[in-house]
Design a protein around this motif. Structure first.
Motif, PDB file in Angstrom:
ATOM      1  N   ASN A 647       0.854  -1.181   0.000  1.00  0.00           N
ATOM      2  CA  ASN A 647       0.000   0.000   0.000  1.00  0.00           C
ATOM      3  C   ASN A 647       0.900   1.245   0.000  1.00  0.00           C
ATOM      4  N   PHE A 648       1.159   1.792  -1.177  1.00  0.00           N
ATOM      5  CA  PHE A 648       2.109   2.898  -1.274  1.00  0.00           C
ATOM      6  C   PHE A 648       1.685   3.873  -2.360  1.00  0.00           C
ATOM      7  N   THR A 649       2.272   5.055  -2.310  1.00  0.00           N
ATOM      8  CA  THR A 649       2.166   6.041  -3.373  1.00  0.00           C
ATOM      9  C   THR A 649       3.565   6.591  -3.622  1.00  0.00           C
ATOM     10  N   HIS A 650       3.722   7.392  -4.659  1.00  0.00           N
ATOM     11  CA  HIS A 650       5.079   7.815  -5.017  1.00  0.00           C
ATOM     12  C   HIS A 650       5.059   9.187  -5.661  1.00  0.00           C
ATOM     13  N   CYS A 652       7.886  11.698  -7.834  1.00  0.00           N
ATOM     14  CA  CYS A 652       9.215  11.921  -8.404  1.00  0.00           C
ATOM     15  C   CYS A 652       9.181  13.204  -9.227  1.00  0.00           C
ATOM     16  N   GLU A 653      10.306  13.563  -9.816  1.00  0.00           N
ATOM     17  CA  GLU A 653      10.406  14.806 -10.569  1.00  0.00           C
ATOM     18  C   GLU A 653       9.546  14.810 -11.822  1.00  0.00           C
ATOM     19  N   TYR A 654       9.034  13.644 -12.246  1.00  0.00           N
ATOM     20  CA  TYR A 654       8.203  13.568 -13.444  1.00  0.00           C
ATOM     21  C   TYR A 654       6.718  13.460 -13.116  1.00  0.00           C
ATOM     22  N   THR A 655       6.366  13.377 -11.844  1.00  0.00           N
ATOM     23  CA  THR A 655       4.967  13.279 -11.457  1.00  0.00           C
ATOM     24  C   THR A 655       4.267  14.606 -11.725  1.00  0.00           C
ATOM     25  N   LYS A 656       3.085  14.535 -12.323  1.00  0.00           N
ATOM     26  CA  LYS A 656       2.348  15.756 -12.616  1.00  0.00           C
ATOM     27  C   LYS A 656       1.821  16.373 -11.334  1.00  0.00           C
ATOM     28  N   LYS A 657       1.445  17.645 -11.441  1.00  0.00           N
ATOM     29  CA  LYS A 657       1.057  18.389 -10.250  1.00  0.00           C
ATOM     30  C   LYS A 657      -0.139  17.761  -9.546  1.00  0.00           C
ATOM     31  N   ALA A 658      -1.132  17.322 -10.327  1.00  0.00           N
ATOM     32  CA  ALA A 658      -2.302  16.703  -9.715  1.00  0.00           C
ATOM     33  C   ALA A 658      -1.920  15.409  -9.002  1.00  0.00           C
ATOM     34  N   GLY A 659      -1.014  14.645  -9.599  1.00  0.00           N
ATOM     35  CA  GLY A 659      -0.556  13.411  -8.974  1.00  0.00           C
ATOM     36  C   GLY A 659       0.198  13.666  -7.687  1.00  0.00           C
ATOM     37  N   LEU A 675       5.367   6.277   1.162  1.00  0.00           N
ATOM     38  CA  LEU A 675       5.533   7.300   0.129  1.00  0.00           C
ATOM     39  C   LEU A 675       6.971   7.248  -0.367  1.00  0.00           C
ATOM     40  N   LEU A 676       7.148   6.871  -1.638  1.00  0.00           N
ATOM     41  CA  LEU A 676       8.471   6.923  -2.273  1.00  0.00           C
ATOM     42  C   LEU A 676       8.697   8.343  -2.767  1.00  0.00           C
ATOM     43  N   PHE A 677       9.833   8.912  -2.422  1.00  0.00           N
ATOM     44  CA  PHE A 677      10.059  10.346  -2.602  1.00  0.00           C
ATOM     45  C   PHE A 677      11.470  10.554  -3.141  1.00  0.00           C
TER      46      PHE A 677
END
Length: 767
Positions: A647-650, A652-659, A675-677
């Motif tokens: 159960n995770f979310t992530h 990164c520098e390519y994630t869109k603003k809404a994401g 949360l992977l960061f």
């Protein structure tokens, strides 16, 4: 229709610079995110879990075995298909979210390029990535691998000034036309004393023997230590034993520095802003830092200074190396113009071999800076140094165009953004990182946008150089203009680690090579060192960084061959950034054992999934943020988490603003346990992530102050459960520099030599 109308309205609201970036790269610049002033109340929309695009960034290490390890790593990456129900859920959330209208409409056409299925293709087939240059993300701000290697990319609208070619030509101008005091300059150039003492003439006039060149390429360097009052611990290294260690000058007389005529009078005025509260009246020209740096620069030794700080000493250093670069160019051009006059006045049939004063191409100085704002400041310093007084303004060609393209519009700055001071200092002004500009200089005039082969100084970003140098096999590529670079200045090298370090390595491989074409050079004027292809042994490299890093050290040690030797500042951190952590938190440092550097990547991954992750799988260990510096490691962990159905979310520098907003909300509310960061996301955004209770540093951060910043984010959510906070850090013996920056040099020595693999520190006990 609603979406199309919203998209058109969004495009109309963009500035000219934002529209240009949107046309060139297919997306808005990451810096111009519209972030609400109240992030905690922001509505969130959810994107698909596979919304992160892989970067084709290659590892910065140049070793062959290191590259092969990453290829093995990439070959192991597998993606897990997402369920249709989750995608439908994402779509419904994106429709309901308040931010999605502005965030998604302008970027909706790029959904496909961030699919997980594209990641392996991007890595395995770089040619395909180059073919889709218009669709890729992160070449500019996020630092993904550059895909626009074709020099035609970005050059279609590139302007070069061809109108003023004859006015700035070194071959057709003479000293009389350039200087009102021609005879004085000629006397200086003919003076044997000036020749014997002027550092420029000593360095460029030195004729190396083949034995010395062979010695430099074969024998190891000998080094010695010295401590200076301001710079601290210095390491002097050289292959030629006769070069002795420098001593710091307590006071510097400007007249003894052999500055070219206008600089001697203009430098104290230009540098006055740094002297008011720092300097003593006895030395009215330099700050203590500038004095010691320029003392080294003026001897034409290579210099590595890893303590540049954008907040404190960044502008001091910029002024110092601009003075050195401009002094070098003015002396070199004065020598050519003086010899032009001598050749014109000599009798026919006289031997011309005594006038070798040029390289195979004209550019002498290459300045690598990260953003357009840096180039703007450099040019302004040049102009200030050349203007003797307010009445004698120098003629600057294309100045208005330059200010328009390199300046910044105050309206473009994102509103309501509260960021740390160092962030504001680094990202001030125009932060576009795809540019290059040629500058030609004569004493009374300056030409901006000069063609490279008619330029004295080239100011560029690594990406700007990468796109014109191109890749092997391309038809349109050019790097002959780098053949005779005499001074290479790489400023803010640490930022290139966050952009794409591969561009810097690519540049270093193509500098000081023999040109493929003559470019109209008069070979009777070319120095023998250039004809012998010994230019790299005369090139001075000035490297400034905010930190010590193995990749930056590698460039300084493996790509700098100056016969004068090298000087590196090697101060060790005493306290470390852990002392700036204000929350009460136990820090558990866990050492992993790796046989060699190449095996660290796999060893760390196995250590994490076998020893660390099982401790955090329990539901009670919720709100766990995993900080991952390397994008490769991030992709590997993300795919493993999907495979294990964690159960995770992530983010990164390519994630869109809404994401990003969706992931932050899920993590804050505890709907997602992990949360992977990524580090580069933190570098470019510096968002405060709320809800952190457990913190895992998969690897020590590149910037030491990021460690305390991330730890202090825990106090952003004060709900009385601070007793359960934890922090775990993974490190190996190959992370000694990063570890020392976090915990201090003394603790680092104990931790690396201890038989125990686990060490505990507790911060904030006095609160």
């Amino acid at each position: 229709m609603g979406k199309r109308r919203g998209g058109r309205e969004l495009v109309r609201s963009l500035s000219k610079r934002q529209k240009k970036h949107l046309r060139e790269f297919g997306e808005e610049h990451p810096f111009y995110d519209k972030v609400s002033g109240r992030p905690e109340a922001t509505q969130i929309c959810e994107l698909s879990e596979n919304s992160d695009k892989s970067s084709a960034e290659s590892d910065s290490e140049t070793e062959v075995e290191q590259v092969s390890v990453y290829h093995k790593l990439l070959a192991t990456l597998k993606t897990s298909p997402e369920s249709e129900s989750e995608e439908e859920e994402d779509e419904s959330e994106s429709e309901e979210a308040g931010e999605s209208g502005t965030e998604m409409d302008s970027e909706g056409s790029q959904e496909t390029r961030e699919a997980d299925g594209d990641e392996e293709n991007k890595h395995d087939v770089p040619e395909q990535e180059e073919a889709t240059a218009e669709q890729t993300l992160g070449q500019e701000q996020a630092g993904g691998t550059d895909t626009s290697c074709d020099p035609s990319h970005g050059v279609i609208e590139e302007f070069t000034d061809v109108k003023h070619e004859s006015e700035f030509s070194l071959e057709t101008n003479f000293m009389e036309e350039e200087s009102g005091d021609c005879n004085a300059d000629l006397r200086d150039s003919n003076s044997s004393q000036a020749f014997s003492e002027d550092p420029f003439k000593q360095h460029m006039g030195k004729e190396l023997e083949e034995k010395e060149v062979e010695k430099m390429s074969v024998l190891p360097k000998t080094s010695s230590q010295s401590k200076w009052p301001r710079l601290g611990q210095l390491t002097f290294s050289s292959t030629l034993e006769k070069h002795k260690t420098l001593k710091a000058d307590k006071e510097v007389d400007v007249k003894q520095l052999y500055l070219h005529k206008p600089l001697e009078s203009t430098w104290p005025k230009v540098n006055k802003q740094f002297l008011s509260s720092v300097n003593k009246p006895s030395d009215p020209s330099f700050t203590p830092l500038q004095r010691e740096l320029f003392c080294i620069m003026n001897t034409y030794r290579d210099l590595f200074y890893p303590e540049r700080n954008a907040l404190t000493n960044g502008e001091e250093i910029r002024h110092a190396y601009c003075l050195h670069a401009l002094n070098h160019v003015l002396k070199a051009n004065a020598q050519v113009l003086s010899n032009n006059a001598k050749r014109r006045d000599q009798k026919p049939g006289t031997d011309n071999d005594g006038y070798r004063d040029q390289g195979l191409t004209r550019p002498k100085v290459l300045m690598i800076v990260p953003f357009r704002e840096c180039a703007l400041r450099i040019v302004h310093i040049f102009i200030s140094l050349l203007e003797v007084n307010d009445k004698r303004k120098i003629d600057v060609s294309n100045k208005k165009r330059f200010k328009g393209e390199f300046g910044s519009d105050p309206e473009e700055k994102p509103p309501n953004l509260k960021r740390p001071e160092d962030y504001e200092a680094v990202f001030a002004g125009n932060i576009d990182d795809h540019f290059r500009i040629g500058v030609a200089i004569l004493q009374k005039s300056m030409r901006l946008y000069a063609p490279f082969y008619s330029s004295d100084i080239i100011i560029a970003s690594p990406l700007g150089m990468r796109t014109i140098i191109g890749a092997e096999g391309e038809k349109k590529r050019d790097f002959d203009f780098l053949s005779s670079i005499e001074i290479l200045i790489i400023d803010q090298a640490d930022i290139y680690l966050m952009q794409n370090w591969e561009h810097v390595l690519h540049l270093m491989k193509h500098i000081n090579l023999l040109p493929l074409d003559s470019h109209g050079v008069d070979f009777s004027r070319v120095r023998m060192l250039n004809l012998n292809n010994w230019s790299k042994y005369y090139r001075q490299t000035l490297l400034f960084s905010d930190l010590q890093d193995p990749q930056i050290n590698s460039v300084f040690n493996k790509h700098c061959f100056n016969y004068m030797g090298q000087v590196a500042v090697r101060n060790v951190p005493l306290s470390g950034s852990i002392s700036h952590v204000v929350v009460q938190l136990p820090h558990v440092f866990r050492r992993l054992e790796a046989e060699n550097v190449t095996s660290v990547i796999d060893t760390r991954f196995q250590f994490f999934i076998d020893k660390v992750l099982p401790e955090y799988r329990d539901a009670i260990m919720s709100h766990t943020l995993i900080y991952v510096p390397s994008y490769f490691d991030y992709v590997r962990l993300r795919n493993y988490f999907k495979k294990e159905d964690l159960n995770f979310t992530h983010i990164c520098e390519y994630t869109k603003k809404a994401g990003v907003c969706r992931a932050r909300r899920f993590f804050l509310k505890g709907e997602k346990q992990f949360l992977l960061f990524t580090e580069r996301f933190h570098f470019y955004k510096r968002y405060t992530i709320k809800g952190i209770r457990n913190l895992i540093f998969y690897e020590l951060p590149t910037y030491s102050h990021f460690y305390s910043e991330i730890c202090n984010m825990m106090k952003a959510t004060d709900n009385g459960v601070d007793a359960t906070w934890t922090c775990t850090v993974l490190y190996s013996k190959y992370d000694a520099q990063k570890l020392a920056a976090v915990v201090g040099i003394d603790r680092t020595a104990q931790m690396l030599q201890s038989k125990k693999n686990v060490h505990l520190f507790v911060t904030g006990e006095n609160e």
